[in-house]
Design a protein around this motif. Structure first.
Motif, PDB file in Angstrom:
ATOM      1  N   VAL A  79      14.326   2.621  -0.343  1.00  0.00           N
ATOM      2  CA  VAL A  79      14.132   2.820   1.090  1.00  0.00           C
ATOM      3  C   VAL A  79      14.679   1.581   1.804  1.00  0.00           C
ATOM      4  O   VAL A  79      14.682   0.479   1.248  1.00  0.00           O
ATOM      5  CB  VAL A  79      12.656   3.043   1.470  1.00  0.00           C
ATOM      6  N   GLY A  80      15.145   1.777   3.034  1.00  0.00           N
ATOM      7  CA  GLY A  80      15.757   0.681   3.776  1.00  0.00           C
ATOM      8  C   GLY A  80      15.021   0.399   5.081  1.00  0.00           C
ATOM      9  O   GLY A  80      15.234   1.117   6.065  1.00  0.00           O
ATOM     10  N   PRO A  81      14.166  -0.618   5.125  1.00  0.00           N
ATOM     11  CA  PRO A  81      13.486  -0.968   6.384  1.00  0.00           C
ATOM     12  C   PRO A  81      14.481  -1.465   7.428  1.00  0.00           C
ATOM     13  O   PRO A  81      15.569  -1.954   7.098  1.00  0.00           O
ATOM     14  CB  PRO A  81      12.533  -2.095   5.970  1.00  0.00           C
ATOM     15  N   ASP A  82      14.116  -1.349   8.691  1.00  0.00           N
ATOM     16  CA  ASP A  82      14.980  -1.885   9.745  1.00  0.00           C
ATOM     17  C   ASP A  82      14.765  -3.388   9.890  1.00  0.00           C
ATOM     18  O   ASP A  82      13.979  -3.995   9.147  1.00  0.00           O
ATOM     19  CB  ASP A  82      14.763  -1.136  11.067  1.00  0.00           C
ATOM     20  N   ARG A 106       6.428   9.193   5.039  1.00  0.00           N
ATOM     21  CA  ARG A 106       5.753  10.492   4.975  1.00  0.00           C
ATOM     22  C   ARG A 106       6.135  11.261   3.713  1.00  0.00           C
ATOM     23  O   ARG A 106       5.259  11.789   3.008  1.00  0.00           O
ATOM     24  CB  ARG A 106       6.101  11.280   6.230  1.00  0.00           C
ATOM     25  N   TYR A 107       7.443  11.322   3.428  1.00  0.00           N
ATOM     26  CA  TYR A 107       7.892  12.093   2.276  1.00  0.00           C
ATOM     27  C   TYR A 107       7.425  11.468   0.960  1.00  0.00           C
ATOM     28  O   TYR A 107       7.023  12.175   0.026  1.00  0.00           O
ATOM     29  CB  TYR A 107       9.415  12.217   2.280  1.00  0.00           C
ATOM     30  N   ARG A 147       0.835  -1.207   0.000  1.00  0.00           N
ATOM     31  CA  ARG A 147       0.000   0.000   0.000  1.00  0.00           C
ATOM     32  C   ARG A 147       0.870   1.258   0.000  1.00  0.00           C
ATOM     33  O   ARG A 147       0.580   2.243  -0.685  1.00  0.00           O
ATOM     34  CB  ARG A 147      -0.934  -0.015   1.202  1.00  0.00           C
ATOM     35  N   PHE A 148       1.967   1.217   0.763  1.00  0.00           N
ATOM     36  CA  PHE A 148       2.905   2.339   0.782  1.00  0.00           C
ATOM     37  C   PHE A 148       3.489   2.593  -0.605  1.00  0.00           C
ATOM     38  O   PHE A 148       3.594   3.741  -1.049  1.00  0.00           O
ATOM     39  CB  PHE A 148       4.021   2.064   1.793  1.00  0.00           C
ATOM     40  N   VAL A 149       3.877   1.539  -1.293  1.00  0.00           N
ATOM     41  CA  VAL A 149       4.433   1.697  -2.638  1.00  0.00           C
ATOM     42  C   VAL A 149       3.407   2.346  -3.556  1.00  0.00           C
ATOM     43  O   VAL A 149       3.709   3.294  -4.296  1.00  0.00           O
ATOM     44  CB  VAL A 149       4.900   0.340  -3.201  1.00  0.00           C
ATOM     45  N   LYS A 150       2.173   1.861  -3.501  1.00  0.00           N
ATOM     46  CA  LYS A 150       1.127   2.418  -4.356  1.00  0.00           C
ATOM     47  C   LYS A 150       0.846   3.874  -3.997  1.00  0.00           C
ATOM     48  O   LYS A 150       0.711   4.732  -4.882  1.00  0.00           O
ATOM     49  CB  LYS A 150      -0.146   1.592  -4.245  1.00  0.00           C
ATOM     50  N   GLU A 151       0.788   4.166  -2.705  1.00  0.00           N
ATOM     51  CA  GLU A 151       0.488   5.534  -2.279  1.00  0.00           C
ATOM     52  C   GLU A 151       1.630   6.497  -2.565  1.00  0.00           C
ATOM     53  O   GLU A 151       1.419   7.713  -2.610  1.00  0.00           O
ATOM     54  CB  GLU A 151       0.144   5.546  -0.785  1.00  0.00           C
ATOM     55  N   SER A 152       2.834   5.982  -2.779  1.00  0.00           N
ATOM     56  CA  SER A 152       3.959   6.840  -3.166  1.00  0.00           C
ATOM     57  C   SER A 152       3.889   7.232  -4.632  1.00  0.00           C
ATOM     58  O   SER A 152       4.649   8.093  -5.081  1.00  0.00           O
ATOM     59  CB  SER A 152       5.285   6.112  -2.900  1.00  0.00           C
ATOM     60  N   LYS A 175      16.164  12.747   1.375  1.00  0.00           N
ATOM     61  CA  LYS A 175      15.798  13.687   0.334  1.00  0.00           C
ATOM     62  C   LYS A 175      14.376  14.187   0.606  1.00  0.00           C
ATOM     63  O   LYS A 175      13.490  13.416   0.945  1.00  0.00           O
ATOM     64  CB  LYS A 175      15.883  13.025  -1.043  1.00  0.00           C
ATOM     65  N   THR A 176      14.174  15.479   0.416  1.00  0.00           N
ATOM     66  CA  THR A 176      12.869  16.081   0.660  1.00  0.00           C
ATOM     67  C   THR A 176      11.905  15.727  -0.473  1.00  0.00           C
ATOM     68  O   THR A 176      12.335  15.327  -1.573  1.00  0.00           O
ATOM     69  CB  THR A 176      12.993  17.600   0.748  1.00  0.00           C
ATOM     70  N   PRO A 177      10.596  15.882  -0.262  1.00  0.00           N
ATOM     71  CA  PRO A 177       9.653  15.661  -1.372  1.00  0.00           C
ATOM     72  C   PRO A 177       9.992  16.507  -2.591  1.00  0.00           C
ATOM     73  O   PRO A 177       9.894  16.032  -3.727  1.00  0.00           O
ATOM     74  CB  PRO A 177       8.308  16.059  -0.756  1.00  0.00           C
ATOM     75  N   ARG A 178      10.400  17.752  -2.371  1.00  0.00           N
ATOM     76  CA  ARG A 178      10.764  18.619  -3.489  1.00  0.00           C
ATOM     77  C   ARG A 178      11.949  18.043  -4.260  1.00  0.00           C
ATOM     78  O   ARG A 178      11.952  18.014  -5.507  1.00  0.00           O
ATOM     79  CB  ARG A 178      11.114  20.017  -2.970  1.00  0.00           C
TER      80      ARG A 178
END
Length: 588
Positions: A309-312, A323-324, A98-103, A286-289
């Protein structure tokens, strides 16, 4: 008995490899159109290293966390013991998908096995895997592949096919296993190829397999290796890091963006902070911008952006990444027409931003509003029909004079990060990359003209120079090099839209042998003389490359028009420097 076993083992390996080499790609290369249209993907680096966070025995290792075993020279047997504590109870396949899709990303690539040799899936080939060697005892890739399909996200695996620090015959680990005793063919036959077959057979349709760190195989053997993929999944794409100049799409170097357009399907790969695997101390996100600018700039060159992205170790994706990237997804939800399905822009990068193209519609990604609010678009060889804001569709005034197009922007940009302006046109837009002057205007505070855009004479040449900040945090700079005599010139073609005074600066790296060399910056008929300033004693690709911004002087441009700006040594001698860019600033 041992000798008999060895002969039998070697015979089996020979038979397996002979069968492998007998295979050739069973199907034509897969259709890459979905990949070309997707434009944005998410990479996930996840393994045993994620739980360690780049720390070992009380010491922090800065840089890429997935290389911890190598950097700390941890014995394979000792490193393997960390699996007994790896228990990602916070992993949630549905939440990840869901995170991937929402990004706003259209595909996901996740590490099935990185260089540490640990399989993040249930492998029958080696017990060194997440199901058999950890208290978790589950296969997260089964759940993740299914969740991605439900969300409409293309799914792919990363697999390090040659480097494997756990195996005596795998590439890379020479602190445990002497290099001269390695049998790479045995490693491919016993682990690499069988595990790849598992990934291709057990997780449903794959969009791609992202191979990495090739070695140990010649071109014919690599073709046969690819044939295994084609045979099991004809529609699965193969990355260029399979080696030997092969693959269905090209991956650039880590954290590298092409200075210009690249033909064919390709991908720029960056990570959200400074590491690919999780690092406890790394908060340089890196910022959203910045992500939006990177995505638009990659699309403008005809490529895809895959952002890591690197999960723990528990399976948690960093909150800042979530969030970004969701902010990026929100932007794409309303502006995605200017990214998805576009092709490279015929208009090169401008001071205000970049452009993408879709049939007879140009998308102008405005990163910075000109001070007078007039967007100047050069090399517009078609005929403008209508200009408007993408979001809301508000029509904008447009004026065309020859190949110059002016669009009048609103007093405030709707999105200061990236406002997209659409330009509908008739006719054809000629490709202007590499053959149009750089636009210099007093409506911006500064102009950076990269060395990649120079015309070279004499023995001056362009060279991509790689350096690193933290370990694995690669930088790639195209520089003009080998300027040794006055005939060795680097010339930029600049079109000044307004007369006035301008300060000229050079950004360069200067090593010991080039210190105090004299050079000339020639702006039209106005020469500016300078002496080079030392930036570093020598060059090491695994260390930072320091560039200095050297203000050379002020020139007066008497009228608008094209003015050449060139740089060369004043006299013959050692190399002048490595020139990264020229910076031109209107004097206020």
């Amino acid at each position: 008995m041992n000798m008999i076993y060895s002969k039998v083992r070697c015979a089996r390996i020979f038979i397996l490899l002979a069968g492998l080499l007998a295979l050739r790609p069973a199907a034509a290369a897969p259709d890459t159109q979905w990949f070309r249209d997707a434009k944005f993907g998410i990479f996930i680096h996840w393994g045993l290293y994620s739980a360690l966070g780049n720390e070992w025995q009380g010491k922090s290792y800065y840089g890429s966390g997935e290389w911890l075993m190598n950097r700390a020279k941890i014995p394979a047997a000792e490193y393997a013991q960390t699996a007994s504590e790896f228990n990602p109870t916070n992993f949630n396949a549905e939440a990840w998908a869901r995170f991937v899709k929402e990004s706003g990303a259209r595909y996901l690539v996740v590490t099935a096995k990185h260089h540490e040799g640990f399989a993040m899936f249930g492998s029958k080939v080696s017990p060194f895997n997440i199901v058999d060697a950890t208290p978790y005892h589950q296969d997260p890739m089964l759940a993740l592949s299914a969740a991605c399909r439900r969300e409409g996200v293309k799914f792919g695996f990363y697999y390090s096919q040659f480097l494997d620090w756990h195996e005596p015959d795998g590439g890379g680990n020479t602190w445990d296993f002497p290099k001269d005793k390695k049998d790479y063919k045995n490693y491919y036959a016993q682990k690499s190829i069988p595990q790849i077959r598992e990934l291709l057979s057990n997780y449903g349709p794959l969009g791609l397999v992202w191979f990495d760190m090739p070695g140990g195989l010649n071109r014919d053997e690599t073709l046969a290796f690819m044939g295994q993929v084609r045979q099991l999944q004809p529609d699965c794409m193969i990355s260029s890091r399979v080696g030997n100049g092969l693959g269905d799409f090209r991956d650039l170097g880590d954290s590298e963006l092409s200075p210009g357009v690249i033909d064919g399907p390709w991908e720029a790969l960056f990570t959200h902070n400074d590491s690919w695997g999780f690092v406890k101390s790394d908060a340089n996100f890196k910022t959203p911008r910045e992500i939006l600018h990177l995505l638009a700039s990659t699309s403008a060159r005809g490529g895809n952006l895959i952002l890591n992205v690197g999960p723990d170790g528990t399976g948690r994706i960093p909150e800042t990444s979530q969030r970004y990237l969701r902010e990026v997804g929100s932007w794409l939800a309303v502006n995605g027409d200017g990214i998805y399905g576009t092709t490279h822009s015929p208009i090169p990068d401008q001071s205000w931003g970049v452009a993408t193209l879709k049939t007879n519609r140009l998308f102008l990604h405005v990163f910075e509003r000109p001070q007078d609010g007039i967007l100047f678009v050069p090399s517009f060889s078609a005929k403008v029909k209508r200009a408007a804001l993408l979001v809301g569709g508000k029509k904008l005034k447009a004026e065309q004079s020859g190949d110059d197009l002016k669009i009048y922007l609103p007093a405030e940009l709707p999105d200061v990060r990236d406002t997209v302006v659409t330009v509908d046109f008739t006719g054809t837009l000629a490709d202007a990359w590499g053959n149009t002057p750089e636009i210099i205007s007093r409506q911006f505070d500064s102009f950076s003209v990269d060395a990649a855009k120079v015309q070279t004479t004499g023995q001056t040449m362009l060279k991509s120079i790689t350096s690193s900040q933290y370990f694995g945090n690669w930088k790639h700079d195209t520089c003009a090099v080998d300027m040794q005599t006055p005939a060795d010139d680097a010339e930029f073609s600049c079109r000044f839209l307004e007369a006035g005074d301008y300060r000229v600066s050079l950004e360069y790296a200067c090593l010991t042998g080039s210190k105090n060399r004299e050079g000339i910056v020639q702006v039209g008929d106005q020469p500016l003389q300078f002496q080079t300033l030392l930036t570093a004693a020598d060059y090491d690709s695994h260390e930072p490359l320091v560039f200095i911004r050297h203000a050379i002087g002020v020139v007066s441009v008497k009228s608008s028009g094209v003015v050449p700006v060139s740089i060369h040594p004043r006299n013959a001698g050692a190399e002048l420097f490595w020139l990264r860019r020229v910076i031109i600033e209107p004097v206020r």
